[in-house]
Design a protein around this motif. Structure first.
Motif, mmCIF file in Angstrom:
data_model
loop_
_atom_site.group_PDB
_atom_site.id
_atom_site.type_symbol
_atom_site.label_atom_id
_atom_site.label_comp_id
_atom_site.label_asym_id
_atom_site.label_seq_id
_atom_site.Cartn_x
_atom_site.Cartn_y
_atom_site.Cartn_z
ATOM 1 N N PRO A 108 11.648 13.190 4.236
ATOM 2 C CA PRO A 108 12.679 11.579 4.586
ATOM 3 C C PRO A 108 12.364 10.276 5.227
ATOM 4 O O PRO A 108 11.494 9.800 4.258
ATOM 5 C CB PRO A 108 12.823 11.571 6.435
ATOM 6 N N HIS A 109 13.649 9.537 4.028
ATOM 7 C CA HIS A 109 12.786 7.887 3.480
ATOM 8 C C HIS A 109 14.095 7.421 3.007
ATOM 9 O O HIS A 109 15.666 7.501 3.557
ATOM 10 C CB HIS A 109 12.657 7.835 2.241
ATOM 11 N N ILE A 158 11.400 2.265 -1.757
ATOM 12 C CA ILE A 158 11.676 3.246 -0.873
ATOM 13 C C ILE A 158 11.072 3.944 0.043
ATOM 14 O O ILE A 158 9.573 3.045 -0.804
ATOM 15 C CB ILE A 158 12.007 5.025 -2.290
ATOM 16 N N ILE A 159 11.089 3.425 1.159
ATOM 17 C CA ILE A 159 9.790 4.186 2.319
ATOM 18 C C ILE A 159 10.440 5.062 3.041
ATOM 19 O O ILE A 159 11.315 5.404 2.897
ATOM 20 C CB ILE A 159 10.040 2.777 2.929
ATOM 21 N N THR A 160 9.671 5.813 2.924
ATOM 22 C CA THR A 160 9.583 6.724 3.863
ATOM 23 C C THR A 160 9.499 6.674 5.187
ATOM 24 O O THR A 160 8.776 5.401 5.900
ATOM 25 C CB THR A 160 7.900 7.559 4.232
ATOM 26 N N GLU A 179 8.091 4.478 -4.014
ATOM 27 C CA GLU A 179 8.545 3.021 -5.443
ATOM 28 C C GLU A 179 9.088 2.551 -4.666
ATOM 29 O O GLU A 179 9.662 1.963 -4.156
ATOM 30 C CB GLU A 179 10.009 4.404 -5.631
ATOM 31 N N GLY A 180 9.121 1.515 -5.792
ATOM 32 C CA GLY A 180 9.290 0.161 -5.946
ATOM 33 C C GLY A 180 8.396 -0.957 -5.204
ATOM 34 O O GLY A 180 7.225 -0.805 -5.045
ATOM 35 N N LYS A 181 8.894 -1.883 -4.600
ATOM 36 C CA LYS A 181 8.157 -3.035 -4.665
ATOM 37 C C LYS A 181 8.586 -3.867 -3.694
ATOM 38 O O LYS A 181 10.158 -4.568 -4.253
ATOM 39 C CB LYS A 181 7.414 -3.723 -5.209
ATOM 40 N N LEU A 182 7.813 -4.799 -2.597
ATOM 41 C CA LEU A 182 8.532 -5.387 -2.049
ATOM 42 C C LEU A 182 7.320 -6.868 -1.676
ATOM 43 O O LEU A 182 5.971 -6.712 -1.306
ATOM 44 C CB LEU A 182 8.940 -5.114 -0.011
ATOM 45 N N SER A 183 7.920 -7.519 -1.048
ATOM 46 C CA SER A 183 6.873 -8.889 -1.259
ATOM 47 C C SER A 183 6.284 -8.500 0.913
ATOM 48 O O SER A 183 7.087 -7.987 1.283
ATOM 49 C CB SER A 183 7.819 -10.669 -0.610
ATOM 50 N N SER A 184 5.558 -9.299 0.769
ATOM 51 C CA SER A 184 4.298 -8.530 1.753
ATOM 52 C C SER A 184 5.151 -8.934 3.179
ATOM 53 O O SER A 184 5.367 -8.418 3.834
ATOM 54 C CB SER A 184 3.396 -9.533 2.447
#
Length: 86
Positions: free
Chosen positions: A22-23, A34-36, A44-49
């Motif tokens: 689930p995400h 993509i975040i669980t 998957e991917g990347k976000l700034s802090s």
């Protein structure tokens, strides 16, 4: 891909009948991830802090709603809006 929340330029979406675990999907400017739902791990991917901190805060507050939307999406049913951070 239905949008379920939007705040501070961050857009949270879910695909219908998407693959486990689930995400949810996050878009912020040119960043995508993509975040669980359970662990808030970036699959998957990347976000700034800063963006990840805001997304995590929202997901913690609305974890049950996100899981309910996940189940609705798996059943191809209409998703519910999740309250944005203010």
């Amino acid at each position: 891909m239905p949008e379920i929340s939007r705040f501070f330029g961050i857009i949270i979406t879910m695909y219908y009948n998407d693959h486990p675990p689930p995400h949810f999907h996050v878009r912020y400017n040119q960043q995508k991830a993509i975040i669980t739902i359970e662990t808030l791990e970036i699959l998957e991917g990347k976000l700034s802090s800063r963006a990840f901190k805001l997304v995590s805060e929202c997901a913690i507050l609305h974890q049950n709603e996100l899981m309910q939307n996940w189940e609705l999406a798996r059943d191809n049913q209409t998703l519910n809006a999740v309250s944005p951070l203010e």
